[in-house]
Design an enzyme around this catalytic site. Structure first.
Site, short mmCIF file in Angstrom:
data_model
loop_
_atom_site.label_atom_id
_atom_site.label_comp_id
_atom_site.label_asym_id
_atom_site.label_seq_id
_atom_site.Cartn_x
_atom_site.Cartn_y
_atom_site.Cartn_z
N SER A 70 0.82 -1.21 0.00
CA SER A 70 0.00 0.00 0.00
C SER A 70 0.85 1.26 0.00
O SER A 70 2.00 1.26 0.45
CB SER A 70 -0.90 0.02 1.25
OG SER A 70 -1.67 -1.15 1.32
N1 SAH Z 1 -0.30 -5.61 4.10
C1 SAH Z 1 0.45 -5.56 2.86
C2 SAH Z 1 -0.46 -5.31 1.69
C3 SAH Z 1 -0.71 -6.54 0.93
S1 SAH Z 1 -1.91 -6.40 -0.39
C4 SAH Z 1 1.54 -4.50 2.96
O1 SAH Z 1 1.72 -3.88 3.98
O2 SAH Z 1 2.25 -4.32 1.99
C5 SAH Z 1 -3.21 -7.38 0.28
C6 SAH Z 1 -2.89 -8.81 0.54
O3 SAH Z 1 -4.08 -9.45 0.97
C7 SAH Z 1 -2.41 -9.61 -0.67
O4 SAH Z 1 -1.14 -10.11 -0.42
C8 SAH Z 1 -3.44 -10.74 -0.82
O5 SAH Z 1 -2.87 -11.96 -1.22
C9 SAH Z 1 -4.00 -10.81 0.59
N2 SAH Z 1 -5.32 -11.43 0.73
C10 SAH Z 1 -6.44 -11.25 -0.02
N3 SAH Z 1 -7.47 -11.99 0.47
C11 SAH Z 1 -6.98 -12.66 1.55
C12 SAH Z 1 -7.55 -13.58 2.48
N4 SAH Z 1 -8.83 -13.98 2.40
N5 SAH Z 1 -6.77 -14.05 3.46
C13 SAH Z 1 -5.47 -13.67 3.56
N6 SAH Z 1 -4.89 -12.80 2.72
C14 SAH Z 1 -5.63 -12.29 1.73
#
Ligand code: SAH
Length: 230
Positions: A70
């Site tokens: 993000s």
């Molecule tokens: N928190 C991260 C952002 C990752 S983007 C950061 O700080 O950079 C969002 C993430 O959510 C992705 O990696 C995606 O694979 C994950 N995601 C989506 N649905 C999910 C679910 N049901 N359970 C676990 N992870 C999930």
């Protein structure tokens, strides 16, 4: 992990202070605990090596598997909405490469984080180990179901957007606990909301910024049909 020489690390550190001043403080994030965490956590080490030179830019960046890290401001903004004071137990849904979890771990006493993609969780774990973040525990799984084993949580944050706030996540909040996540349409046009648990079945919902997040998958997320709808 490839070692960088001192001057390069200090360049990144300078960019990071600048990021906090111009992107985060300037837009109104005030919580000193969150600002301090954003100044400390080396964001450039939570992304693929080829993306590092853009680490402190005012935008989200790709991290593989179609997922993103993000925008720095959004990480700070959502973290502030959790209103952590130190010592809390926090659950994150969507570890990615672990940046948001690392920021929260500077304030909370423990961060549990669940990620759907095995490849991302493996990389995030290696980063946590190399930087000695010892108060973060990861799990591969469907985070839309929460992580029952360690519930209840003082704070829950989801970094992927769902059609609504998943019921299991609400149920895994402590009384007085707060949940922050984007909800709304499948791809574009979502809003960050905060749910505060008043008592056992009393939840208060507030609405904040309009955002665009990657979709939450899993049982309480979007199913594969959503691609056609979009
Ligand atoms: N928190 C991260 C952002 C990752 S983007 C950061 O700080 O950079 C969002 C993430 O959510 C992705 O990696 C995606 O694979 C994950 N995601 C989506 N649905 C999910 C679910 N049901 N359970 C676990 N992870 C999930």
């Amino acid at each position: 992990m490839k070692r960088r020489d001192k001057s390069t690390e200090s360049d990144y550190a300078k960019e990071r202070q600048e990021m906090v001043r111009t992107q985060i403080e300037a837009r109104g994030v005030k919580d000193p605990l969150i600002l301090k965490a954003m100044r400390i956590v080396p964001r450039h080490l939570f992304m693929p090596e080829e993306m590092r030179d853009m680490a402190y830019a005012d935008r989200p960046l790709p991290i593989g598997q179609g997922q993103t890290i993000s925008q720095p401001y959004i990480v700070a903004y959502m973290s502030e909405l959790l209103r952590l004071r130190g010592g809390e137990k926090v659950l994150e849904i969507g570890t990615g490469l672990g940046y948001q979890a690392a920021v929260l771990s500077c304030v909370a006493s423990f961060v549990y984080t669940v990620e759907y993609h095995q490849e991302l969780i493996d990389k995030a774990e290696r980063i946590f180990q190399s930087l000695e973040y010892t108060n973060i525990l990861t799990k591969r799984g469907d985070g839309s179901l929460g992580w029952e084993e360690h519930a209840p949580y003082d704070g829950i944050i989801a970094t992927a957007s769902g059609p609504e706030v998943p019921l299991p996540l609400k149920e895994q909040l402590k009384t007085g606990g707060r949940l922050v996540m984007p909800i709304g349409r499948y791809r574009f046009g979502q809003q960050i909301v905060r749910v505060t648990r008043g008592s056992s079945d009393n939840y208060h919902l507030e609405r904040f910024l309009e955002v665009s997040f990657v979709p939450l998958v899993g049982e309480y997320g979007w199913d594969s049909k959503s691609d056609d709808e979009f």
